[in-house]
Design an enzyme around this catalytic site. Structure first.
Site, PDB file in Angstrom:
ATOM      1  N   ARG A  48       6.091 -19.195  53.932  1.00 40.36           N
ATOM      2  CA  ARG A  48       5.052 -18.630  54.956  1.00 40.36           C
ATOM      3  C   ARG A  48       3.883 -19.482  55.033  1.00 40.36           C
ATOM      4  NH1 ARG A  48       4.666 -13.177  51.862  1.00 40.36           N
ATOM      5  NH2 ARG A  48       5.137 -14.705  50.300  1.00 40.36           N
ATOM      6  N   LYS A  65       8.570  -6.167  38.597  1.00 37.50           N
ATOM      7  CA  LYS A  65       8.116  -5.250  39.806  1.00 37.50           C
ATOM      8  C   LYS A  65       8.273  -3.844  39.816  1.00 37.50           C
ATOM      9  CE  LYS A  65       7.614  -8.867  43.375  1.00 37.50           C
ATOM     10  NZ  LYS A  65       7.904  -9.230  44.858  1.00 37.50           N
ATOM     11  N   SER A  80       5.760  -7.730  51.889  1.00 34.95           N
ATOM     12  CA  SER A  80       5.836  -6.149  51.652  1.00 34.95           C
ATOM     13  C   SER A  80       4.938  -5.330  50.985  1.00 34.95           C
ATOM     14  CB  SER A  80       7.210  -6.048  50.442  1.00 34.95           C
ATOM     15  OG  SER A  80       8.213  -6.594  51.354  1.00 34.95           O
ATOM     16  N   HIS A 111      11.268 -10.849  56.896  1.00 31.68           N
ATOM     17  CA  HIS A 111      12.820 -11.029  56.299  1.00 31.68           C
ATOM     18  C   HIS A 111      13.546 -11.158  56.989  1.00 31.68           C
ATOM     19  CE1 HIS A 111      10.434  -8.899  52.462  1.00 31.68           C
ATOM     20  NE2 HIS A 111      10.576  -9.877  52.215  1.00 31.68           N
TER      21      HIS A 111
END
Ligand code: COA
Length: 176
Positions: A104, A54, A142, A30
């Protein structure tokens, strides 16, 4: 106005970008994106999304503090905030020109493409800008970092030191 009429962007004095995410916790991946965004924009608002789907390990306040602790106190080009509701509405209210997202791998693309097009449909004045994550960070998320830390794996180097410490503390004594 027809759908095809070009939209003239209003003149803004400051180029602001919103960089949204769950940041549970913030990683070096990040930070790499934030650094890249700072080369392009005058100010970056790191927006922590309150995401009902989440179940974050860290509270909103803890995530905010961990992000703030990544930057010197006098870094006026970074703002850390939380966002609830529609992201583009928030970005528009902030006077942001763009939403920054990191890519990514190809697997990120489908979801990001959908998100960007939906956001554009809702608010045409806010563009989505994709930045390529540094090669070193293409495999981290994460969740995978939390998974490793939970089982006692060494995640130093993948997150800032103070985040590493918070993870160690969060999983301390769970016997794994
Ligand atoms: N380095 C490391 N990890 C990265 C990364 C990078 N450069 N970029 C993304 N990731 C990881 C994140 O750590 C996260 O990992 P996790 O799933 O294990 O937590 C994962 O990739 C997802 O990325 P993240 O950026 O956190 O996005 P998100 O899916 O949690 O949130 C929002 C996406 C917040 C942008 C989106 O849900 C949103 O806009 N919500 C508001 C409501 C809205 O407007 N919806 C859209 C219109 S309907």
């Amino acid at each position: 106005m027809s759908d095809y009429e070009p939209l003239i962007a209003p003149k803004v004095t400051e180029n602001i970008a919103v960089y949204p995410g769950t940041f549970d916790p913030i990683t070096r991946g990040h930070l790499d994106i934030i650094q890249r965004a700072l080369h392009l924009f005058d100010r970056v608002v790191v927006a922590i999304a309150v995401n009902a789907s989440k179940n974050p390990l860290f509270s909103l306040e803890e995530r905010k503090q961990m992000i703030l602790d990544c930057f010197p106190r006098d870094e006026s080009r970074i703002e850390v905030d939380s966002v609830e509701g529609l992201l583009v509405d928030y970005a528009y209210r902030k006077g942001a020109k763009a939403i920054v997202r990191g890519l990514r791998a190809v697997s990120d693309f489908d979801y990001e493409f959908q998100l960007a097009l939906m956001n554009r449909r809702i608010e045409r004045e806010v563009e989505t800008v994709f930045l390529m994550t540094g090669f070193r960070w293409i495999y981290i998320s994460s969740s995978i970092i939390k998974e490793a830390a939970r089982h006692g794996g060494d995640v130093s180097g993948l997150v800032p030191d103070h985040v590493c410490e918070k993870l160690r503390h969060a999983y301390m004594g769970n016997g794994q």
